[in-house]
Design an enzyme around this catalytic site. Structure first.
Site, PDB file in Angstrom:
ATOM      1  N   GLY A   1       5.856  52.844 -15.929  1.00  0.00           N
ATOM      2  CA  GLY A   1       4.169  53.618 -16.549  1.00  0.00           C
ATOM      3  C   GLY A   1       4.510  55.281 -16.824  1.00  0.00           C
ATOM      4  O   GLY A   1       5.594  54.957 -16.734  1.00  0.00           O
ATOM      5  N   LYS A  26       8.999  57.993  -9.540  1.00  0.00           N
ATOM      6  CA  LYS A  26       7.532  58.697  -9.299  1.00  0.00           C
ATOM      7  C   LYS A  26       8.106  60.100 -10.615  1.00  0.00           C
ATOM      8  O   LYS A  26       8.058  60.760  -9.151  1.00  0.00           O
ATOM      9  CB  LYS A  26       6.050  58.317  -9.002  1.00  0.00           C
ATOM     10  CG  LYS A  26       5.997  57.479  -8.858  1.00  0.00           C
ATOM     11  CD  LYS A  26       4.734  57.200  -7.530  1.00  0.00           C
ATOM     12  CE  LYS A  26       3.528  57.443  -7.879  1.00  0.00           C
ATOM     13  NZ  LYS A  26       1.943  57.689  -7.250  1.00  0.00           N
ATOM     14  N   ASP A  60      -8.066  54.238  -4.125  1.00  0.00           N
ATOM     15  CA  ASP A  60      -7.960  53.637  -5.171  1.00  0.00           C
ATOM     16  C   ASP A  60      -7.210  52.331  -4.782  1.00  0.00           C
ATOM     17  O   ASP A  60      -6.446  51.566  -5.445  1.00  0.00           O
ATOM     18  CB  ASP A  60      -7.111  54.501  -6.273  1.00  0.00           C
ATOM     19  CG  ASP A  60      -6.983  53.980  -7.534  1.00  0.00           C
ATOM     20  OD1 ASP A  60      -7.672  53.243  -8.016  1.00  0.00           O
ATOM     21  OD2 ASP A  60      -5.784  54.202  -8.379  1.00  0.00           O
ATOM     22  N   THR A  94       6.859  56.189 -14.282  1.00  0.00           N
ATOM     23  CA  THR A  94       7.331  55.372 -12.996  1.00  0.00           C
ATOM     24  C   THR A  94       8.239  54.867 -13.965  1.00  0.00           C
ATOM     25  O   THR A  94       8.341  53.994 -14.781  1.00  0.00           O
ATOM     26  CB  THR A  94       5.869  55.094 -12.848  1.00  0.00           C
ATOM     27  OG1 THR A  94       4.910  55.613 -12.144  1.00  0.00           O
ATOM     28  CG2 THR A  94       6.769  54.409 -11.954  1.00  0.00           C
TER      29      THR A  94
END
Length: 475
Positions: free
Chosen positions: A19, A43, A146, A26
């Site tokens: 990502g 990350k 989240d 990531t």
């Protein structure tokens, strides 16, 4: 620009970029210093003029929180580091390393066309609620902020994992004056966008996620009525499960589950929270808790605690002083049993194993049975007399819970959170609610009878039966 096969910190070899957005990357990487080498998630956050200070605070907070978490369904923290400009291809980077969970996110499965069954969604809800219980009961509480299908991984081991703590906050931080809007539209409740995140905010996000799994439609794309997500017409599941999810996603905090443990308890019992329940005042001095609405009745009857054991000790003393007949009868019975056992053991040494066992079993069955018939009437009459004169304490340890809705009733008895008795019946089968002095409240159905309020005095139990009858008449 970081590239595949690049080695970070002399141990994390980048393999595949998973990502990338707004200065974040990531990567799936390999920890080559582990023995054997292990896959990890790295990350990375770029320290650049475009980086917002809040982004760095969130990244650093994620590392700090993960470092202190220890739960089998949360990826384990491994490392936190920074890279200089030379290593980072002209940029300074901050890196966070976690365990890699092989599997697919629930969002990936939805995108592939998978539809989840009610049983699967119930299990996912149970798994995530257990994780939330762990997070919310930490001191201070940890709020994920989240929860959504893309942050839930169905591992190759069949377990569901909660990942991506990039929006995490502890509740102490949530009370600070800084205002940082995080969360995903459709899954985050209104109070979260106002900067007032509480544990119930994660519960709302879980409910919105379950709706997505059941309908295959993102909650933000579903119609709303008074801010409530409308999904009932798109599913064919247990009505109680629908009401339970509606209680998870109530826009008003006062109508929503406040704790994950409460939500999990109701899920297991297949019941739901009704925020319109009105608390009814019990008799003076009573510790009964009763709530009712047009379609629900909930009762909590606290246990007698130490008082029961004190009463039991008092009764034992009275039994010794005033119940000699019972004591002597029971002693005689026990003596005969011991004699039979002794005789059987003696026969083992005389006869062959098979014949001695057969003879022993015959004696062990016939003699106590014959003696029991003789003693049963005398002992039962004597115990009845003693119970009337000495007031035998009612044995009802722990707390009792009674739940009624329009379809069914449930009776549970718990000690230290452990449910040692659970009974259930249909409302339509109830014929009467009777208060019987000495036996307490009885729910009489077409099939069987259920006893209530053994730990209550007669005035409390009479009041409780009256409340039950009144509620049933209103249905």
């Amino acid at each position: 620009m970081l590239q595949g096969l690049q080695l970070l910190q002399g141990r994390y070899q980048l393999q595949q970029q998973l990502g990338r957005n707004a200065g974040r990357q990531t990567w799936l990487a390999e920890d080559i210093k582990a023995s054997p080498a292990e896959s990890v998630i790295v990350k990375l956050l770029a320290f650049s003029p475009q980086m917002q200070w809040e982004d760095f605070k969130l990244f650093e907070r994620e590392a700090q929180v993960l470092k202190n978490l220890d739960h089998p369904r949360i990826p384990r923290y491994r490392d936190y580091f920074s890279l200089d400009k030379q290593t980072g291809s002209g940029l300074c980077w901050f890196g966070l390393v976690q365990d890699y969970i092989p599997g697919s996110s629930l969002q990936q499965l939805i995108d592939e066309g998978k539809r989840f069954s009610e049983a699967q969604v119930r299990q996912i809800a149970t798994d995530i609620l257990n994780i939330l219980i762990y997070l919310h009961e930490l001191s201070p509480a940890v709020l994920h902020r989240d929860i959504k299908p893309s942050n839930l991984i169905l591992g190759e081991d069949g377990q569901v994992y909660l990942v991506d703590f990039g929006a995490v906050q502890n509740q102490a931080g949530a009370e600070a004056v800084t205002f940082t809007v995080v969360g995903t539209t459709g899954y985050a409740p209104l109070e979260q966008f106002w900067g007032k995140t509480v544990p119930a905010s994660d519960i709302y996000a879980l409910g919105a996620t379950l709706i997505h799994l059941l309908t295959g439609v993102a909650p933000g794309n579903l119609p709303q009525n008074n801010l409530r997500i409308q999904f009932k017409d798109k599913v064919s599941i247990d009505p109680n499960f629908i009401r339970w999810i509606e209680a998870l996603t109530a826009p008003d905090l006062k109508q929503r589950y406040t704790t994950a443990s409460q939500a999990l308890e109701d899920l297991k019992a297949n019941r739901y929270l009704n925020a319109t329940l009105q608390k009814i005042r019990p008799p003076v001095g009573s510790r009964i808790k009763l709530w009712k609405s047009a379609n629900q009745l909930k009762i909590e009857i606290p246990g007698r605690g130490l008082k029961f054991f004190i009463d039991l000790i008092k009764f034992a003393g009275k039994l010794i002083l005033g119940g000699g007949a019972v004591v002597s009868q029971l002693s005689l019975f026990c003596l005969v049993i011991l004699m039979v056992i002794g005789l059987g053991l003696a026969l083992v040494t005389i006869f062959t194993p098979m014949s001695s066992i057969s003879l022993f079993l015959l004696i062990a069955l016939i003699v106590p049975l014959a003696l029991g018939v003789r003693l049963s009437k005398e002992v039962s009459h004597e115990l009845a007399r003693l119970n009337a004169s000495l007031k035998l304490p009612r044995f009802a340890p722990g707390t009792s819970y009674v739940f009624l809705d329009r379809d069914k009733f449930i009776i549970e008895k718990k000690v230290l959170g452990w449910c040692y008795l659970r009974q259930q019946g249909q409302i339509e089968n109830i014929k009467n609610i009777k208060f019987v002095p000495g036996k307490q409240g009885i729910i009489i159905t077409k099939i069987k009878q259920y006893v209530l309020g053994q730990q209550l005095n007669e005035s409390e139990c009479s009041w409780l039966c009256e409340q039950l009858r009144d509620w049933l008449k209103s249905q």
